[in-house]
Design a protein around this motif. Structure first.
Motif, PDB file in Angstrom:
ATOM      1  N   ALA A   1       4.832  45.573  67.946  1.00  0.00           N
ATOM      2  CA  ALA A   1       6.204  46.074  67.778  1.00  0.00           C
ATOM      3  C   ALA A   1       6.742  45.478  66.365  1.00  0.00           C
ATOM      4  CB  ALA A   1       7.219  45.903  68.926  1.00  0.00           C
ATOM      5  N   MET A   2       6.612  44.377  66.325  1.00  0.00           N
ATOM      6  CA  MET A   2       6.946  43.648  64.910  1.00  0.00           C
ATOM      7  C   MET A   2       6.133  44.265  63.706  1.00  0.00           C
ATOM      8  SD  MET A   2       7.288  39.713  66.057  1.00  0.00           S
ATOM      9  CE  MET A   2       7.706  39.160  64.552  1.00  0.00           C
ATOM     10  N   GLU A   3       5.023  44.469  63.780  1.00  0.00           N
ATOM     11  CA  GLU A   3       4.275  44.962  62.780  1.00  0.00           C
ATOM     12  C   GLU A   3       4.696  46.664  62.553  1.00  0.00           C
ATOM     13  OE1 GLU A   3       0.038  44.932  63.923  1.00  0.00           O
ATOM     14  OE2 GLU A   3      -0.300  42.945  63.314  1.00  0.00           O
ATOM     15  N   VAL A   4       5.065  47.202  63.686  1.00  0.00           N
ATOM     16  CA  VAL A   4       5.471  48.635  63.242  1.00  0.00           C
ATOM     17  C   VAL A   4       6.865  48.848  62.552  1.00  0.00           C
ATOM     18  CG1 VAL A   4       6.484  50.739  64.480  1.00  0.00           C
ATOM     19  CG2 VAL A   4       4.126  49.649  65.309  1.00  0.00           C
ATOM     20  N   SER A   5       7.618  47.516  63.058  1.00  0.00           N
ATOM     21  CA  SER A   5       8.951  47.354  62.380  1.00  0.00           C
ATOM     22  C   SER A   5       8.997  46.774  60.981  1.00  0.00           C
ATOM     23  CB  SER A   5       9.932  46.457  63.140  1.00  0.00           C
ATOM     24  OG  SER A   5       9.719  46.996  64.609  1.00  0.00           O
ATOM     25  N   ALA A   6       7.818  46.778  60.376  1.00  0.00           N
ATOM     26  CA  ALA A   6       7.493  46.001  58.980  1.00  0.00           C
ATOM     27  C   ALA A   6       8.055  44.752  58.969  1.00  0.00           C
ATOM     28  CB  ALA A   6       8.466  46.853  58.033  1.00  0.00           C
ATOM     29  N   ILE A   7       7.795  43.948  59.817  1.00  0.00           N
ATOM     30  CA  ILE A   7       7.824  42.625  59.845  1.00  0.00           C
ATOM     31  C   ILE A   7       6.472  41.954  60.068  1.00  0.00           C
ATOM     32  CG2 ILE A   7       8.967  40.675  61.143  1.00  0.00           C
ATOM     33  CD1 ILE A   7      10.830  42.275  62.216  1.00  0.00           C
ATOM     34  N   ASN A   8       6.307  41.108  59.366  1.00  0.00           N
ATOM     35  CA  ASN A   8       5.026  40.177  59.244  1.00  0.00           C
ATOM     36  C   ASN A   8       5.081  39.409  60.227  1.00  0.00           C
ATOM     37  OD1 ASN A   8       2.650  38.749  58.690  1.00  0.00           O
ATOM     38  ND2 ASN A   8       2.988  38.547  56.495  1.00  0.00           N
ATOM     39  N   PRO A   9       4.354  39.541  61.427  1.00  0.00           N
ATOM     40  CA  PRO A   9       4.147  38.570  62.514  1.00  0.00           C
ATOM     41  C   PRO A   9       3.739  37.329  62.186  1.00  0.00           C
ATOM     42  CG  PRO A   9       2.641  40.418  63.178  1.00  0.00           C
ATOM     43  CD  PRO A   9       3.651  40.755  61.822  1.00  0.00           C
ATOM     44  N   TYR A  10       2.542  37.236  61.465  1.00  0.00           N
ATOM     45  CA  TYR A  10       2.050  36.097  61.409  1.00  0.00           C
ATOM     46  C   TYR A  10       2.770  35.195  60.615  1.00  0.00           C
ATOM     47  CZ  TYR A  10      -1.862  32.793  59.890  1.00  0.00           C
ATOM     48  OH  TYR A  10      -2.581  31.729  59.813  1.00  0.00           O
ATOM     49  N   LYS A  11       3.559  35.648  59.489  1.00  0.00           N
ATOM     50  CA  LYS A  11       4.671  34.931  58.865  1.00  0.00           C
ATOM     51  C   LYS A  11       5.642  34.340  59.425  1.00  0.00           C
ATOM     52  CE  LYS A  11       6.696  34.358  54.381  1.00  0.00           C
ATOM     53  NZ  LYS A  11       5.785  33.382  53.893  1.00  0.00           N
ATOM     54  N   TYR A  12       6.345  35.090  60.576  1.00  0.00           N
ATOM     55  CA  TYR A  12       7.438  34.717  61.304  1.00  0.00           C
ATOM     56  C   TYR A  12       7.021  33.889  62.287  1.00  0.00           C
ATOM     57  CZ  TYR A  12      11.624  35.539  63.899  1.00  0.00           C
ATOM     58  OH  TYR A  12      12.876  35.183  64.716  1.00  0.00           O
ATOM     59  N   LEU A  13       5.926  34.166  63.010  1.00  0.00           N
ATOM     60  CA  LEU A  13       5.511  33.668  64.265  1.00  0.00           C
ATOM     61  C   LEU A  13       4.721  32.268  64.092  1.00  0.00           C
ATOM     62  CD1 LEU A  13       4.796  36.560  66.709  1.00  0.00           C
ATOM     63  CD2 LEU A  13       6.910  34.983  66.505  1.00  0.00           C
ATOM     64  N   VAL A  14       3.522  32.358  63.232  1.00  0.00           N
ATOM     65  CA  VAL A  14       2.533  31.509  62.970  1.00  0.00           C
ATOM     66  C   VAL A  14       2.818  30.456  61.968  1.00  0.00           C
ATOM     67  CG1 VAL A  14       0.129  30.904  62.431  1.00  0.00           C
ATOM     68  CG2 VAL A  14       0.821  33.084  63.913  1.00  0.00           C
ATOM     69  N   VAL A  15       3.340  31.010  60.896  1.00  0.00           N
ATOM     70  CA  VAL A  15       3.616  29.889  59.763  1.00  0.00           C
ATOM     71  C   VAL A  15       4.693  28.915  59.808  1.00  0.00           C
ATOM     72  CG1 VAL A  15       4.434  29.894  57.355  1.00  0.00           C
ATOM     73  CG2 VAL A  15       2.677  31.704  57.949  1.00  0.00           C
ATOM     74  N   THR A  16       5.698  29.455  60.735  1.00  0.00           N
ATOM     75  CA  THR A  16       6.974  28.629  61.031  1.00  0.00           C
ATOM     76  C   THR A  16       6.533  27.769  62.064  1.00  0.00           C
ATOM     77  OG1 THR A  16       7.514  30.288  62.587  1.00  0.00           O
ATOM     78  CG2 THR A  16       8.572  30.465  60.385  1.00  0.00           C
TER      79      THR A  16
END
Length: 263
Positions: free
Chosen positions: A134-149
């Protein structure tokens, strides 16, 4: 006999194949971290929230563990040093053992059990419930938001937790020393600082950054790549703990060899 040997060879081949596949995929996962790290925009608020969740909330467990480590090590070491008339070496011996090896490894293992499993379970549940999609569909980079942090948070917080465990462990050693002996707090810490060199602290401190990085990396990797189904969440959390703990021992072994060569 031929059938048994054939089955054993098949199992070993499959096991080694899985190891090489996991090594390749987690290497790609790590390379993507460094690629995404320098892309705008940085999720600072999420990073601070993860530092609080992964670091600050682990302080009570680290406090208890660090205090017990120093207390028990002092009590167990004192009789042996008494036999050789070297009781005065007890503060420096305990502090050296804690700072160079015991506190970093034990603290990292605790973080591997608490933090890596938490990250694996959290991201695994998000993967199963399709929140990441759903984050990818919303144009949010899930890797950067969830993993990098999360990887950055563990890389920063684990060294800070180790330093905190060092101080708590040394104080626990002071309490343990005064159970059977008598020494003032100022004199005890003076003995600790007097025999502690900068190069005793530096290699142990540097390796804690690698501990934190791999704890966050493995926890995020296992959760981010969890399979479909609710059972995969538990599997991801369990594999994160086992793999992160194993990585701590491997990094520590390599760090000891490098320290012996260069320091």
């Amino acid at each position: 006999m031929y059938i048994i040997n054939s089955k054993i060879n098949t199992i070993l081949t499959q096991y080694l194949t899985n190891i090489f596949n996991d090594t390749g995929t987690i290497t790609q996962f790590a390379l993507r971290f460094f690629k995404e790290l320098f892309k705008p925009t940085f999720q600072f608020r999420e990073f601070v929230r993860q530092c609080y969740a992964l670091g600050y909330k682990t302080l009570p467990l680290i406090s208890i563990t660090g205090f017990i480590m120093g207390l028990v090590l002092t009590i167990q070491s004192r009789p042996t040093l008494l036999k050789f008339g070297a009781e005065s070496w007890l503060p420096s011996m305990v502090s050296m053992s804690l700072i160079k090896e015991i506190a970093p490894v034990i603290t990292a293992l605790i973080c591997a059990g608490k933090i890596a499993s938490g990250i694996g379970a959290e991201l695994g549940s998000m993967k199963v419930t399709e929140q990441i999609d759903a984050m990818e569909v919303s144009a949010i980079n899930p890797y950067k938001y969830l993993v990098v942090t999360r990887i950055l948070a563990t890389t920063l917080m684990v060294p800070l937790l180790v330093i905190y465990a060092d101080f708590i462990g040394i104080f626990g050693g002071y309490i343990g020393y005064n159970i059977h002996g008598s020494m003032g707090l100022y004199r005890y810490f003076s003995d600790v600082v007097e025999n502690l060199r900068y190069l005793d602290f530096l290699p142990a401190f540097i390796k804690t950054f690698f501990f934190g990085f791999f704890i966050g990396l493995i926890g995020s990797y296992k959760g981010f790549n969890a399979s479909n189904g609710t059972a995969s969440v538990g599997i991801a959390a369990n594999e994160a703990v086992v793999s992160a703990s194993l990585s701590v021992f491997i990094i520590d072994m390599l760090a000891v060899q490098l320290t012996d060569l260069f320091f």
